[in-house]
Design an enzyme around this catalytic site. Structure first.
Site, PDB file in Angstrom:
ATOM      1  N   ARG A   1      18.364  -1.730  20.175  1.00 52.19           N
ATOM      2  CA  ARG A   1      17.380  -2.621  20.297  1.00 52.19           C
ATOM      3  C   ARG A   1      16.093  -2.029  20.932  1.00 52.19           C
ATOM      4  NH1 ARG A   1      21.469  -7.372  22.738  1.00 52.19           N
ATOM      5  NH2 ARG A   1      22.790  -7.317  20.798  1.00 52.19           N
TER       6      ARG A   1
ATOM      7  N   ASP B   1      12.379  -3.249  23.010  1.00 48.97           N
ATOM      8  CA  ASP B   1      11.458  -4.335  23.502  1.00 48.97           C
ATOM      9  C   ASP B   1      10.188  -4.696  23.014  1.00 48.97           C
ATOM     10  OD1 ASP B   1      13.487  -4.515  25.645  1.00 48.97           O
ATOM     11  OD2 ASP B   1      12.409  -3.337  27.029  1.00 48.97           O
TER      12      ASP B   1
ATOM     13  N   ARG C   1      12.000   3.459  30.310  1.00 49.82           N
ATOM     14  CA  ARG C   1      10.723   3.261  30.819  1.00 49.82           C
ATOM     15  C   ARG C   1      10.676   3.129  32.262  1.00 49.82           C
ATOM     16  NH1 ARG C   1       9.531  -2.828  28.664  1.00 49.82           N
ATOM     17  NH2 ARG C   1       8.065  -2.717  30.125  1.00 49.82           N
TER      18      ARG C   1
END
Length: 245
Positions: free
Chosen positions: A50, A52, A198
């Site tokens: 997945r 973001d 991140r």
């Protein structure tokens, strides 16, 4: 039912992420609607990972099952026609065994994070890289990054919304490479926590600016506490590169 593997490239800017959302458009929804438009069948798309909102993909691997007889080339061409003008491209389609799964058969995932290290505004890379105007020491960042490689509890680098059962992951690679004004952070692991890449990049940026040392980064890791995180990098520069099987 025939199971097809799709390789998908997309610009994540217009989307709320890969997964279907109630509050905005997603890559998954766009492709599922394209499949239904071609085949007349409701489709469920499964992906290797997945992403973001705002995160991009160079080659996301996904699969979908279709009852209608259709050749892989025709499926690929038809999906690309239906997806226009959205920034999503089906790079390839192939038939795979019924027990092959885009997520559960995956044994490794690779990401790259791009930082443009210059003062001048971004033009071609706007929304596709993180601009850091102050000079960054890429060698110091790369040296510090090696403290994170291996088996660790990555709670500090994990989003509070992360749904993974355990914060313990094995990071196989975390390298920082400079090419002119562009810094690339390459990360590889079997799987990642929500926001892990991140968060690691954000802290490495602090090392590059001289605000943190490699020891500070290791201390943040060992704290096993999200409050010890120095910075969470924006989604603009993150790309899903490849799923390994």
């Amino acid at each position: 039912m025939t199971r097809f593997r799709l390789i998908v490239e997309f610009d994540g800017g217009p989307f709320m992420g890969w997964q279907r959302q109630n509050h905005g458009p997603s890559v998954q929804q766009a492709i599922e609607e394209a499949v239904e438009a071609i085949t007349g069948e409701a489709a469920i798309l499964h992906a290797a990972g997945r992403t973001d909102a705002g995160v991009h993909a160079l080659a996301m691997s996904a699969h979908v099952e279709i009852g209608k007889e259709i050749a892989p080339f025709r499926l690929c061409e038809g999906l690309n026609a239906k997806l226009r003008p959205l920034p999503i491209a089906i790079l390839s389609a192939e038939i795979v065994p019924d027990d092959w799964h885009a997520r559960f058969s995956c044994i490794g995932r690779r990401y790259v994070y791009r930082i443009v290290n210059r003062r001048a505004p971004l033009t071609l890379d706007a929304s596709r890289a993180w601009q850091v105007a102050v000079p960054l020491d890429a060698d110091a960042m790369d040296e510090a990054a090696q403290r994170l490689v291996g088996l660790h509890d990555f709670t500090t680098f994990r989003s509070v919304q992360c749904q993974a059962e355990s914060p313990v992951k094995t990071l196989d690679r975390l390298d920082v490479v400079r090419r002119g004004d562009m810094l690339e952070v390459h990360a590889a692991a079997r799987s990642f926590l929500h926001h892990q890449v991140r968060s690691m990049v954000g802290c490495l940026q602090l090392v590059g600016r001289g605000k943190w040392t490699a020891d500070d980064l290791e201390d943040a890791l060992e704290a096993r506490n999200r409050s010890a995180l120095g910075y969470n990098a924006p989604p603009d520069g993150l790309y899903f590169v490849e799923a390994l099987y």
